[in-house]
Design an enzyme around this catalytic site. Structure first.
Site, short mmCIF file in Angstrom:
data_model
loop_
_atom_site.label_atom_id
_atom_site.label_comp_id
_atom_site.label_asym_id
_atom_site.label_seq_id
_atom_site.Cartn_x
_atom_site.Cartn_y
_atom_site.Cartn_z
CD GLN A 26 3.75 3.07 -14.87
OE1 GLN A 26 2.66 3.31 -15.38
NE2 GLN A 26 3.95 2.01 -14.13
NE ARG A 83 -5.58 3.87 -20.21
CZ ARG A 83 -5.13 3.73 -18.96
NH1 ARG A 83 -4.43 2.66 -18.60
NH2 ARG A 83 -5.36 4.66 -18.06
CG HIS A 128 -0.96 6.92 -16.14
ND1 HIS A 128 -1.64 5.91 -16.80
CD2 HIS A 128 -0.42 6.33 -15.04
CE1 HIS A 128 -1.51 4.77 -16.13
NE2 HIS A 128 -0.77 4.99 -15.05
CG ASN A 172 -4.48 5.61 -14.77
OD1 ASN A 172 -5.17 4.74 -15.29
ND2 ASN A 172 -3.55 5.35 -13.87
CD GLU A 173 -5.12 2.93 -11.39
OE1 GLU A 173 -4.30 3.20 -10.49
OE2 GLU A 173 -5.18 1.83 -11.95
CG ASN A 314 -6.92 1.05 -14.95
OD1 ASN A 314 -7.31 0.95 -16.11
ND2 ASN A 314 -6.02 1.93 -14.57
CE1 TYR A 316 -2.67 -4.54 -13.27
CE2 TYR A 316 -4.12 -2.72 -12.67
CZ TYR A 316 -3.09 -3.23 -13.44
OH TYR A 316 -2.49 -2.45 -14.39
CD GLU A 365 -3.52 0.63 -15.89
OE1 GLU A 365 -3.21 0.01 -14.84
OE2 GLU A 365 -3.27 1.83 -16.07
CD1 TRP A 409 0.57 -2.87 -15.93
CD2 TRP A 409 -0.09 -1.04 -17.02
NE1 TRP A 409 1.50 -1.89 -15.67
CE2 TRP A 409 1.12 -0.75 -16.34
CE3 TRP A 409 -0.67 -0.04 -17.80
CZ2 TRP A 409 1.74 0.51 -16.39
CZ3 TRP A 409 -0.06 1.20 -17.84
CH2 TRP A 409 1.13 1.47 -17.14
CD GLU A 416 3.83 -1.25 -10.68
OE1 GLU A 416 3.71 -1.01 -11.88
OE2 GLU A 416 2.89 -1.15 -9.88
CD1 TRP A 417 2.89 3.09 -10.88
CD2 TRP A 417 3.79 5.12 -11.17
NE1 TRP A 417 2.35 3.64 -12.02
CE2 TRP A 417 2.87 4.88 -12.22
CE3 TRP A 417 4.47 6.35 -11.16
CZ2 TRP A 417 2.63 5.81 -13.25
CZ3 TRP A 417 4.22 7.27 -12.17
CH2 TRP A 417 3.31 7.00 -13.19
C1 GBH Z 1 -2.19 0.72 -12.09
O1 GBH Z 1 -2.57 0.99 -10.78
C2 GBH Z 1 -1.51 1.92 -12.68
O2 GBH Z 1 -2.42 2.66 -13.49
C3 GBH Z 1 -0.29 1.56 -13.48
O3 GBH Z 1 0.42 2.73 -13.78
C4 GBH Z 1 0.51 0.56 -12.70
O4 GBH Z 1 1.76 0.30 -13.25
C5 GBH Z 1 -0.30 -0.70 -12.60
O5 GBH Z 1 -1.51 -0.46 -12.00
C6 GBH Z 1 0.34 -1.83 -11.78
O6 GBH Z 1 0.39 -1.46 -10.44
O7 GBH Z 1 2.83 -0.82 -3.07
O8 GBH Z 1 1.34 -2.03 -1.61
O9 GBH Z 1 1.37 0.40 -1.56
C7 GBH Z 1 -3.22 -0.06 -10.10
C8 GBH Z 1 -3.39 0.31 -8.65
C9 GBH Z 1 -1.87 1.39 -7.22
C10 GBH Z 1 -2.13 -0.96 -7.10
C11 GBH Z 1 -0.65 1.30 -6.33
C12 GBH Z 1 -0.90 -1.05 -6.25
C13 GBH Z 1 0.50 0.12 -4.64
C14 GBH Z 1 0.27 -0.83 -3.52
N1 GBH Z 1 -2.12 0.19 -7.95
N2 GBH Z 1 -0.73 0.16 -5.47
S1 GBH Z 1 1.55 -0.80 -2.35
#
Ligand code: GBH
Length: 471
Positions: A26, A83, A128, A172-173, A314, A316, A365, A409, A416-417
């Site tokens: 990332q 981290r 990760h 991670n996760e 982690n 949220y 996180e 985080w 953001e993936w």
């Molecule tokens: C974490 O995952 C990750 O460890 C970190 O790398 C990431 O940047 C951070 O959270 C913030 O997301 O797009 O509706 O399909 C937390 C779990 C996984 C939650 C992916 C959101 C995508 C939902 N996250 N998920 S969606």
């Protein structure tokens, strides 16, 4: 709008760890610098249509070339811990120890040395999500060959960095790796099979974690004296109607299938009974001759049980269970899956204490996003940190959950993936359209820093202090 919740004064234990986190893919960029191998995220993000706006991590925050700047940000935050993760293909380009990329190893030595020189302890995640593509080509997490490769990779990292790193996080996760990577296919490697393969991937992730923990325990712990565990992510599920048994059952089922999928084998032993029963029943009803959930042998159950030195968490957001929805009174964020619900954090910490043997909990996180036009006055983030951390304080002081540290985080806005640069979780804003990728503090930086510096929320009645938050 950002009203204060019922607020507790109080501070955390003296040795509480305060950190901030990031991950290699990332932030680093330098996707093929100095002999780095390809990862599944390099391939996935270069496949059109996989990541929003076809963003990718080729440059990301360019942290590979901005070490001194990033250390400066960490100092500004006054954190005690950072981290970070190591990119497996940067140090082992084909995923195996047959081929070591010393330039990649040197890079992480420079990062770790700079942290130690700044008196910031590194917490290093081995994995990760950026699996070497060469291993994906052999089946990736669907093949149990990955268990041996991960053990060797872990052994290699402990041997090279273990004299400097005292906090390790294996993976991670696993939930996201298995479900989004191999079930839904919305994350790399993009394998779409929402039926059984995510259970196969999850099974191998659990075994790989256990092997890495055992290598550390058997070969390195006595001399290096560090701690090692896994990081699990979990929402908190609240029954929509707390007086209705169906909703209470739905909430518990949600926890068993989310957190429990990985926490049970590692903290209790074997998959939990509801998961085993429900998946078997559904598999047989679908005409299969056995459950889609693989089984551990008795020897495997014992080898996996207890492979933790703390509970990496982690967290949220929360959901209301009956069917899963969000409460419409919860404030929104820049990510549609993330609603601001501080109280769920306290309940989740208590739940972990009760269900998983009162482990030391390291929050690895916790954070919130925004999207759309840039506004450095990120009131919602200060609101989020103040209230989530205050709920963590209540979990600690009132409920007796053994929370040993907290990691925000994220250090800075990053890839953001699959949502690309469109959702921003950073304390620091990064302008990704500027070649220099400048970092600018949002107003949440002094806000979070005050909580860190004051170790929580000291009561003014206990004496004068300068811990009043700057907002
Ligand atoms: C974490 O995952 C990750 O460890 C970190 O790398 C990431 O940047 C951070 O959270 C913030 O997301 O797009 O509706 O399909 C937390 C779990 C996984 C939650 C992916 C959101 C995508 C939902 N996250 N998920 S969606």
């Amino acid at each position: 709008r950002f009203q204060r919740h019922k607020y507790h004064y109080g501070t955390f234990p003296q040795d509480f760890l305060w950190g901030v986190s990031s991950s290699a893919y990332q932030i680093e960029g330098a996707w093929r610098a100095d002999g780095k191998g390809m990862s599944i995220w390099d391939k996935f993000s270069h496949t059109p249509g996989k990541v929003l706006h076809n963003d990718n991590g080729d440059i990301a925050c360019d942290s590979y070339n901005k070490l001194e700047i990033d250390i400066g940000l960490l100092k500004q935050l006054k954190v005690t811990h950072y981290r970070m993760s190591i990119s497996w293909p940067r140090v082992l380009p084909d995923g195996t120890t047959n081929n070591i990329n010393e330039a990649g190893v040197d890079y992480y030595h420079r990062v770790i040395d700079a942290l130690l020189a700044a008196n910031i302890q590194p917490q290093v995640t081995l994995y990760h999500w950026d699996l070497p593509q060469a291993l994906e080509d052999q089946g990736g997490w669907l093949s149990d060959m990955v268990v041996d490769r991960f053990r060797e990779y872990a052994d290699f990292l402990f041997s090279r960095f273990g004299h400097k790193v005292k906090f390790w996080i294996t993976i991670n996760e696993p939930y996201i790796i298995a479900l989004l990577g191999y079930g839904y296919g919305s994350f790399a490697p993009g394998n779409h099979d929402p039926g059984s393969l995510h259970y196969v991937a999850g099974h191998n992730v659990i075994k790989a974690h256990a092997e890495a923990w055992h290598v550390y325990n058997d070969k390195y712990r006595a001399e290096q004296k560090g701690r090692i565990s896994i990081t699990l992510n979990s929402d908190w599920a609240e029954p929509r109607n707390p007086y209705k048994q169906e909703d209470i059952d739905a909430a518990k089922r949600y926890m068993d299938f989310f957190l429990g999928w990985f926490a049970n084998p590692i903290f209790v032993g074997d998959y939990n009974e509801p998961m085993k029963r429900i998946i078997r029943e559904r598999s047989l009803a679908n005409g299969l001759d056995k459950s889609r959930l693989p089984e551990f042998t008795p020897a495997e159950i014992e080898r996996i049980r207890g492979t933790h030195d703390f509970f990496g968490l982690n967290h949220y957001t929360s959901v209301l269970a009956f069917m899963v929805i969000s409460d419409r009174t919860w404030l929104e964020s820049g990510s549609n899956w993330l609603k601001i619900a501080p109280l769920g954090f306290r309940k989740l910490l208590k739940y972990i204490k009760d269900e998983y043997g009162d482990p030391p909990i390291l929050v690895t996180e916790n954070g919130v996003s925004e999207n759309g036009p840039v506004d450095l006055n990120d009131e919602h983030r200060s609101y989020f940190y103040e209230n989530y951390i205050n709920e963590m304080l209540k979990a600690n002081m009132t409920d007796g959950a053994n929370v040993i540290g907290y990691t925000a985080w994220s250090l800075m806005d990053n890839l953001e993936w699959a949502s690309g640069y469109g959702e921003r979780f950073g304390l620091f804003y990064v302008n990704h359209t500027n070649a220099d990728r400048p970092r600018t503090p949002k107003t949440s930086v002094p806000f979070y820093t005050t909580i860190v510096r004051c170790n929580g929320f000291p009561n003014p009645a206990d004496g004068p202090h300068d811990c009043t938050n700057p907002l």
